[in-house]
Design an enzyme around this catalytic site. Structure first.
Site, PDB file in Angstrom:
ATOM      1  N   GLU B  64     100.796   0.960-120.377  1.00  0.00           N
ATOM      2  CA  GLU B  64     102.216   0.861-120.683  1.00  0.00           C
ATOM      3  C   GLU B  64     102.967   0.073-119.625  1.00  0.00           C
ATOM      4  OE1 GLU B  64     102.678   5.244-122.724  1.00  0.00           O
ATOM      5  OE2 GLU B  64     102.842   5.061-120.562  1.00  0.00           O
ATOM      6  N   LYS B  77     107.302  -0.550-114.198  1.00  0.00           N
ATOM      7  CA  LYS B  77     106.049   0.092-113.791  1.00  0.00           C
ATOM      8  C   LYS B  77     104.959  -0.236-114.794  1.00  0.00           C
ATOM      9  CE  LYS B  77     105.297   4.715-114.123  1.00  0.00           C
ATOM     10  NZ  LYS B  77     105.314   6.142-113.720  1.00  0.00           N
ATOM     11  N   THR B  92      93.011   9.596-114.139  1.00  0.00           N
ATOM     12  CA  THR B  92      93.554   9.559-115.501  1.00  0.00           C
ATOM     13  C   THR B  92      94.731   8.594-115.568  1.00  0.00           C
ATOM     14  OG1 THR B  92      92.940  11.861-115.857  1.00  0.00           O
ATOM     15  CG2 THR B  92      94.609  10.953-117.327  1.00  0.00           C
ATOM     16  N   ARG B 120     107.513  11.322-108.100  1.00  0.00           N
ATOM     17  CA  ARG B 120     108.759  11.247-108.878  1.00  0.00           C
ATOM     18  C   ARG B 120     108.706  12.153-110.088  1.00  0.00           C
ATOM     19  NH1 ARG B 120     107.674  10.123-114.209  1.00  0.00           N
ATOM     20  NH2 ARG B 120     107.556   7.934-114.788  1.00  0.00           N
ATOM     21  N   ALA B 147      95.717  16.680-111.021  1.00  0.00           N
ATOM     22  CA  ALA B 147      96.271  15.829-109.962  1.00  0.00           C
ATOM     23  C   ALA B 147      97.764  16.034-109.723  1.00  0.00           C
ATOM     24  CB  ALA B 147      95.992  14.359-110.283  1.00  0.00           C
ATOM     25  N   VAL B 232     105.097  18.957-119.012  1.00  0.00           N
ATOM     26  CA  VAL B 232     104.851  17.660-118.387  1.00  0.00           C
ATOM     27  C   VAL B 232     103.713  16.887-119.073  1.00  0.00           C
ATOM     28  CG1 VAL B 232     104.220  16.523-116.207  1.00  0.00           C
ATOM     29  CG2 VAL B 232     105.625  18.592-116.174  1.00  0.00           C
ATOM     30  N   GLY B 233     102.734  17.648-119.610  1.00  0.00           N
ATOM     31  CA  GLY B 233     101.506  16.993-120.052  1.00  0.00           C
ATOM     32  C   GLY B 233     101.572  16.317-121.410  1.00  0.00           C
ATOM     33  N   ASP B 235     102.712  13.738-123.424  1.00  0.00           N
ATOM     34  CA  ASP B 235     103.475  12.537-123.101  1.00  0.00           C
ATOM     35  C   ASP B 235     102.992  11.289-123.819  1.00  0.00           C
ATOM     36  OD1 ASP B 235     101.138  12.177-121.829  1.00  0.00           O
ATOM     37  OD2 ASP B 235     101.968  11.848-119.852  1.00  0.00           O
ATOM     38  N   LYS B 239      99.474  13.754-128.367  1.00  0.00           N
ATOM     39  CA  LYS B 239      99.181  14.595-127.213  1.00  0.00           C
ATOM     40  C   LYS B 239     100.337  15.558-126.984  1.00  0.00           C
ATOM     41  CE  LYS B 239      97.664  14.172-122.358  1.00  0.00           C
ATOM     42  NZ  LYS B 239      98.827  14.662-121.579  1.00  0.00           N
ATOM     43  N   VAL B 301     108.538  13.276-120.569  1.00  0.00           N
ATOM     44  CA  VAL B 301     107.544  12.227-120.832  1.00  0.00           C
ATOM     45  C   VAL B 301     107.546  11.173-119.724  1.00  0.00           C
ATOM     46  CG1 VAL B 301     107.559  12.542-123.339  1.00  0.00           C
ATOM     47  CG2 VAL B 301     109.122  10.880-122.321  1.00  0.00           C
TER      48      VAL B 301
END
Lengths: 348, 348
Positions: B64, B77, B92, B120, B147, B232-233, B235, B239, B301
Site C-alpha cells: 500500500e 508511507k 508481517t 505511531r 510485534a 487494531v488487527g 485492517d 480481515k 486501520v
C-alpha cells in the site's frame, strides 16, 4: 547488538551510480534497451495492475505516486512537477522509485529516477514513433529544448534512425545548450529561431515544453499532413501544448485512457473522443498509422508501467555492475514477532 | 565532476538510526510525543488532502501507498501486509516513508517506518482511548501478543495510566516473549491461557492479531458493557477480529470512513451504518463516550495522517540528533535544464 541480517538491506542506486551505469552502458544503447523492455511490457499490458497516478496538486505543482504490479514484482515512482522550480535553480521534475517482491512485500531496490525517467520517457517516445511515424522519416523538429530534449534526440537517432534534429525554444539559451550537448553525437543539429523554421521538412514533431498552462505551442496551420507528433510536455490537468484543431485532425494514441483523458492533450476533447491504446497496436489488435497522409499523435503523459520496465532493467544489472549501496531500511528482528526486543537489544 | 550540491541530498533515517533515536528519547516518552503530534493533526483534520490508501492486493498480501498533505508538507508511507511472512522469518509489516516540500516537490527526508509505524499505531490507540475509554480504567486485555503488543502496552501505560496488562495469544511463545520484554517496565503483566481469562477485570480490550481472515477473536458473550475496544488487527478487506454482534452493540469510532468501511471491522456492516469520526470528537464537534455503560470501539486501520505526524516528528529531531545519513538521491545539475550535460560531465 548483532549486525542487521541480509533482509534488512535494500540496494539503493544513487544519482552518482545511475550516471555511472548510463555511461557504462552508453546513453543510446541504454535507451534502446529500455525501449525493448517497455515494448515487451506493453505486449503483456492486460497482466498489469493499472491505476491512474495518485496526484497531490498545489497551486504551483504536483506530487504524484505511480504504482503498478505484474503479479510478481511491484513498482512505484514518486515524481514531482514544479515548473517554477527552474527559477529557483531546481529541477522541474525529480523522481525516485522502488521495486518490491509481491510475495513478501519486501523492497528489492530503491533508485533515483530523475535521470531514469528522462531516459524512459525518450525511449517510450521513440519506441512509439517506430510504430506510428511515417516510413522513412529522417528529420525531427524539437519544440522545447529543456532537460528532456537531448534524450529525445538521441533516442530517436538510435531507435528511429532520425538524422536531423531541428531545435526551437522560446529561450535561445536552451537551444544553444541542447545544440552544444548534441555536438559530435552523429546528428545534424539545426538551431532555429522560430517554430515554423524548426518544422521545415520534419516528419516527426516533438513538443516538450514545461509551462503549466494551456499553451499553444503548435497551431493548426503549422502542422501538415503525414507527420507524427510526439507530444511530451502536456502531462497534467491545465497543461497542454497543442491547439485543439490539431487533435481533431489526428489519429490519437495513448498509454492508458483513464489517465490521459485527465492529464494529456485530450483533456481538451470530449471524454468519449475516440483514442487508440498503444499496447493494442503493439500486440497487433489495433491499427497504428492508417496511411501516409494521416497525422498520428502520441499524447504522451508517462505511465507507471514504463517506470516499472525501467526499474526492472536497472535491477537486472545491479549485481554485474555493483553500482549500488546497501541501505539498512527494513527492520529485521531475529524473531519477526519481536520488533520491540530488537530495539531493546540495540541499547546493549 | 564537481560534488553534488546540497539539493542533491535527502536525509535518510535507517533502522539503526531509528532505534538510536527511540532509545535516546525513550520509548514511552516518544510515544507520548507522537500521540500529541497525532492529536494536534487530528484537530486540523479538514485541512489535509485525504485519500483512501492505494492498495495492490495479491493472494498472500498487500502493498500500500498512503499519501497525504497539509498544503505545506507532503508525506507518504509504503507499507506491506503479509501474514505468511512470519513463517519465512520475515516481518508481517514493513514500511518506509518520505516527507517532501509541497512548494518544490523535493524530498525532505526518507525514513524507515517499520519501527515508526509500530510506535505511531500504539500512540494513536492510546490517544484515542484517552478520549473514549471509561474513566479510571487501569486494566487492559491484550489479545494477540505479536510485534505490536509491547508498544501498545507501554503507550497505554504512558498515555492512559494503565497499570495491568493481561496477555493472551494462541501461541504461548508469543505471550512469553511479550511478558519477558515488558518485565521491569512498571506494568503488572499477567500471562493468560484463554481469552476469557485475559478479559477478567479489563476496562480496555486491545485485539491485535495478524491472520488474514475473518477471524472471531472476540465473540459477543465475551464483551460486557462499559468497556473500550481497541481493534487494531482488522485492517484489510477480508480481515476482521470481532463478531458482528459486538459491533452492533458498540459506539463505533473511526479514522477516515471511506477507508475504514473497506478495511476495518465495519466491513461486516451495512455501508451506511453510523460511525463517528475521531477528529470530530477531538475537535469537540461530536460526542465521544456517551455513558459509563456504552461499549466504545475504535475500529483502527491506520491512516496516512498518523504517518505524516510521525514523520514530521522525526524530521523535527534530525538536526539535533544527527541520526541520519545523506543520500545522493536528487539529480541536481548546475543548470536545471541541463540534466544531459550533468551526465556528460560525470564522464570526465
Amino acid at each position: 547488538m548483532s549486525a542487521p541480517s541480509r533482509n534488512a538491506y535494500v540496494p539503493f542506486v544513487s544519482v552518482d551510480n545511475m550516471m555511472k551505469l548510463v555511461l557504462h552502458i552508453g546513453i543510446e544503447r541504454m535507451m534502446a534497451d529500455l525501449a525493448a523492455e517497455i515494448e515487451a511490457d506493453f505486449r503483456r499490458w492486460p497482466l498489469f495492475d493499472k491505476t491512474p497516478r495518485v496526484a497531490s496538486h498545489s497551486d504551483i505543482g504536483v506530487i504524484e505516486l505511480m504504482p503498478t504490479s505484474d503479479g510478481e514484482t511491484y513498482g512505484f515512482k514518486y515524481v514531482n512537477g514544479h515548473p517554477s522550480n527552474m527559477k529557483k535553480g531546481l529541477q522541474t521534475v525529480t523522481a525516485f522509485g522502488l521495486l518490491a517482491d509481491v510475495a513478501t512485500g519486501y523492497p528489492l531496490m530503491l533508485s533515483e529516477m530523475t535521470i531514469l525517467t528522462a531516459l524512459r520517457t525518450a525511449a517510450t517516445s521513440a519506441m512509439v514513433a517506430k510504430w506510428l511515424a511515417p516510413r522513412g522519416a529522417t528529420t525531427m523538429a524539437m519544440i522545447g529544448n529543456g532537460a528532456q530534449a537531448e534524450f529525445q534526440a538521441l533516442a530517436f537517432k538510435e531507435i528511429c534512425a532520425i538524422r536531423e534534429i531541428r531545435l526551437y525554444d522560446i529561450d535561445p539559451a536552451a537551444t544553444a545548450k541542447c545544440a552544444r550537448n548534441l555536438t559530435g553525437r552523429g546528428l545534424n543539429v539545426v538551431s532555429c529561431t522560430t517554430p515554423e523554421e524548426a518544422l521545415l521538412g520534419a516528419q516527426i514533431i516533438t513538443t516538450c515544453t514545461a509551462d503549466k498552462q494551456n499553451a499553444t505551442i503548435l497551431t493548426d496551420n503549422m502542422v501538415g499532413s503525414g507527420v507524427h507528433i510526439n507530444a511530451v510536455g502536456g502531462d497534467c490537468p491545465g497543461k497542454t501544448e497543442l491547439h485543439r484543431d490539431i487533435l481533431l485532425r489526428s489519429g490519437i494514441f495513448v498509454e492508458y485512457p483513464p489517465q490521459t483523458r485527465i492529464e494529456g492533450e485530450i483533456q481538451q476533447l470530449a471524454p468519449d473522443h475516440p483514442v487508440t491504446e498503444l499496447w493494442q497496436v503493439i500486440s497487433g489488435t489495433a491499427t497504428g498509422r492508417q496511411d501516409a497522409r494521416q497525422i498520428t499523435l502520441f499524447d504522451s503523459v508517462g505511465f507507471a508501467i514504463e517506470d516499472f520496465s525501467a526499474l526492472r532493467y536497472v535491477h537486472g544489472r545491479l549485481q554485474a555492475s555493483g553500482l549500488y549501496l546497501d541501505l539498512d531500511m527494513i527492520a529485521d528482528p531475529d524473531d519477526p514477532r519481536d520488533l520491540f526486543g530488537m530495539i531493546l537489544r540495540a541499547a546493549a
